[in-house]
Design a protein around this motif. Structure first.
Motif, PDB file in Angstrom:
ATOM      1  N   LEU A 148       0.845  -1.187   0.000  1.00 24.22           N
ATOM      2  CA  LEU A 148       0.000   0.000   0.000  1.00 24.22           C
ATOM      3  C   LEU A 148       0.880   1.236   0.000  1.00 24.22           C
ATOM      4  O   LEU A 148       1.685   1.431   0.920  1.00 24.22           O
ATOM      5  CB  LEU A 148      -0.859  -0.039   1.272  1.00 24.22           C
ATOM      6  N   ARG A 149       0.759   2.059  -1.029  1.00 18.83           N
ATOM      7  CA  ARG A 149       1.634   3.216  -1.157  1.00 18.83           C
ATOM      8  C   ARG A 149       0.841   4.490  -1.439  1.00 18.83           C
ATOM      9  O   ARG A 149       0.511   4.796  -2.588  1.00 18.83           O
ATOM     10  CB  ARG A 149       2.673   2.951  -2.249  1.00 18.83           C
ATOM     11  N   PRO A 150       0.542   5.236  -0.389  1.00 24.47           N
ATOM     12  CA  PRO A 150      -0.163   6.496  -0.593  1.00 24.47           C
ATOM     13  C   PRO A 150       0.744   7.490  -1.322  1.00 24.47           C
ATOM     14  O   PRO A 150       1.940   7.546  -1.062  1.00 24.47           O
ATOM     15  CB  PRO A 150      -0.440   7.001   0.828  1.00 24.47           C
ATOM     16  N   GLY A 171       3.584  -1.764 -10.174  1.00 23.73           N
ATOM     17  CA  GLY A 171       3.418  -1.018  -8.919  1.00 23.73           C
ATOM     18  C   GLY A 171       4.744  -0.518  -8.389  1.00 23.73           C
ATOM     19  O   GLY A 171       4.860   0.595  -7.869  1.00 23.73           O
ATOM     20  N   ASP A 172       5.779  -1.342  -8.518  1.00 24.97           N
ATOM     21  CA  ASP A 172       7.114  -0.924  -8.092  1.00 24.97           C
ATOM     22  C   ASP A 172       7.528   0.329  -8.850  1.00 24.97           C
ATOM     23  O   ASP A 172       7.997   1.311  -8.260  1.00 24.97           O
ATOM     24  CB  ASP A 172       8.117  -2.057  -8.359  1.00 24.97           C
ATOM     25  N   ILE A 173       7.338   0.300 -10.157  1.00 24.63           N
ATOM     26  CA  ILE A 173       7.849   1.388 -11.001  1.00 24.63           C
ATOM     27  C   ILE A 173       7.031   2.671 -10.804  1.00 24.63           C
ATOM     28  O   ILE A 173       7.594   3.749 -10.577  1.00 24.63           O
ATOM     29  CB  ILE A 173       7.849   0.948 -12.484  1.00 24.63           C
ATOM     30  N   THR A 198       5.297   3.672  -8.382  1.00 25.88           N
ATOM     31  CA  THR A 198       5.349   4.321  -7.063  1.00 25.88           C
ATOM     32  C   THR A 198       6.651   5.103  -6.862  1.00 25.88           C
ATOM     33  O   THR A 198       6.697   5.985  -6.009  1.00 25.88           O
ATOM     34  CB  THR A 198       5.129   3.325  -5.902  1.00 25.88           C
ATOM     35  N   ASP A 199       7.688   4.809  -7.625  1.00 26.01           N
ATOM     36  CA  ASP A 199       8.848   5.710  -7.590  1.00 26.01           C
ATOM     37  C   ASP A 199       8.493   7.038  -8.258  1.00 26.01           C
ATOM     38  O   ASP A 199       8.850   8.114  -7.769  1.00 26.01           O
ATOM     39  CB  ASP A 199      10.063   5.079  -8.288  1.00 26.01           C
ATOM     40  N   LEU A 200       7.771   6.969  -9.363  1.00 30.28           N
ATOM     41  CA  LEU A 200       7.297   8.205  -9.984  1.00 30.28           C
ATOM     42  C   LEU A 200       6.338   8.925  -9.040  1.00 30.28           C
ATOM     43  O   LEU A 200       6.400  10.145  -8.873  1.00 30.28           O
ATOM     44  CB  LEU A 200       6.603   7.874 -11.318  1.00 30.28           C
TER      45      LEU A 200
HETATM   46 MG    MG Z   1      10.817   0.060  -5.711  1.00 27.81          MG
END
Ligand code: MG
Ligand code: IPM
Length: 351
Positions: free
Chosen positions: A102-104, A244-246, A248-250
């Motif tokens: 979960l990444r707000p 999702g990994d990519i 969420t860095d953006l």
């Molecule tokens: Mg990452």
């Protein structure tokens, strides 16, 4: 009624111990009558270099018995890339079946980002990243390794069970009072016609159970454009592990940088683990320059997951106070040291 909890602490590598220290300082200031028994775990590069252990099975079992885990960061230039990531971080995520990442993505007041036209209202979404399968499952292998005819296969595993539980979690989240009842599937259905098709079918099926939630679909490449151009179109995003990994860095960059981006690895039926998503920042280690807000935000998420909403709200207020006073979210450019930023949060949280 306030609770009493056993929380595992993995300070980890690089700047991990510094930011975890600030998080625990804030915890002490906001916890009220709740009590926290902190259980320290010696895991990370030092332990690995000393003993060869990454995450021994008996320690994984000890983690399973806790109420929550607070993690700094793992990774170290002295250790071959992939060892600590796969055998510690991913082993914990998979072993504890923390299937939600979960990444707000929230822009706090006073924060400057690379996109000056964004307002606080524009950047207020949450990414629900599948965290237990996809390309991260480790399926694949080499054939004829090291020869001219080498073949390397890396497969994306997507199960009906795995897709359904993450999509259901995202729908439930979209229905929460603080959300705007909009769910966007981010994938690449035009090329990944098997995995993408499964995701789209599951979203369509579950949509019938959540008639109040508006659903839509955006290709992952287009989502990158929208993150910059029109982030306000997103409320809750559901996506697979790699995408999702990519994204969420953006996402972190439109929040102000990795220094402010928090995340949780959640098993709604088990033990969840909360971490700043930014990594170990070896070049900042030990200088007092790293931004602790991501770790403090992770602690806020941990408290919310435990049901300690008041303490979590205090941290939220503290973070909002701190961001208004800081010059930047970037390490070394904050206008304050790591400890001073922790103090600003404590002040804002308790005043
Ligand atoms: Mg990452
Ligand atoms: C993250 C990180 C990890 C991931 C790495 C360190 C394995 O990039 O938490 O986003 O890819 O999930």
């Amino acid at each position: 009624m306030t609770g009493s909890y056993r929380v595992g602490v993995i300070r980890g590598d690089g700047t991990g111990p510094e930011v975890v220290g600030e998080g625990l300082k804030v915890l002490e200031a906001v916890r009220g009558d709740a009590s926290f028994d902190l259980v320290e775990f010696d895991l990370g590069a030092d332990r690995y270099l000393r003993t060869g252990d990454t995450l021994p099975d008996d320690e994984l079992e000890r983690l399973r018995d806790l109420d929550a885990i607070f993690l700094g960061a793992v990774g170290d230039p002295r250790v071959k890339p992939g060892v600590l990531e796969r055998d510690l971080l991913l082993k914990a995520r998979f072993g504890l079946d923390q299937y939600v990442n979960l990444r707000p993505v929230v822009r706090y007041p006073g924060v400057q980002t690379l996109v000056p036209s964004h307002t606080e209202e524009d950047v207020n979404m949450v990414v629900v990243r599948e965290n237990s399968e996809g390309l991260y499952s480790g399926a694949g292998g080499f054939h004829r390794k090291g020869t001219e005819h080498e073949v390397a296969v890396q497969e994306s595993i997507n199960t009906r069970h795995g897709v359904e539980r993450i999509v259901r979690y995202a729908f439930d989240l979209a229905m929460q009072p603080h959300r705007r009842k909009k769910l966007t599937l981010v994938h690449k259905t035009n090329v990944l016609t098997f995995a993408g098709d499964l995701y789209q079918r599951v979203v369509d099926e579950l949509a019938a159970e959540f008639p109040e939630v508006e659903t839509d679909y955006v290709h992952v490449d287009a989502a990158c454009i929208y993150f910059l151009d029109r982030p306000g179109r997103f409320d809750v995003i559901v996506t697979d592990n790699m995408f999702g990994d990519i994204i969420t860095d953006l996402g972190a960059m439109i929040q102000g940088g990795m220094g402010i981006a928090a995340g949780g690895n959640i098993n709604p039926q088990g033990v969840s683990m909360f971490e700043p998503i930014g990594g170990t920042a070896p070049s900042e280690t030990g200088k007092g320059t790293i931004n602790p807000l991501a770790a403090i935000g992770a602690l806020e998420m941990l408290l919310r997951q435990l049901g300690e909403a008041e303490a979590a709200d205090r941290i939220e207020r503290g973070i909002r106070e701190a961001t208004q006073q800081m010059k930047s979210m970037r390490a070394g450019e904050m206008g304050y040291t790591t400890t001073q930023v922790g103090d600003l949060v404590v002040e804002g949280a308790t005043s």
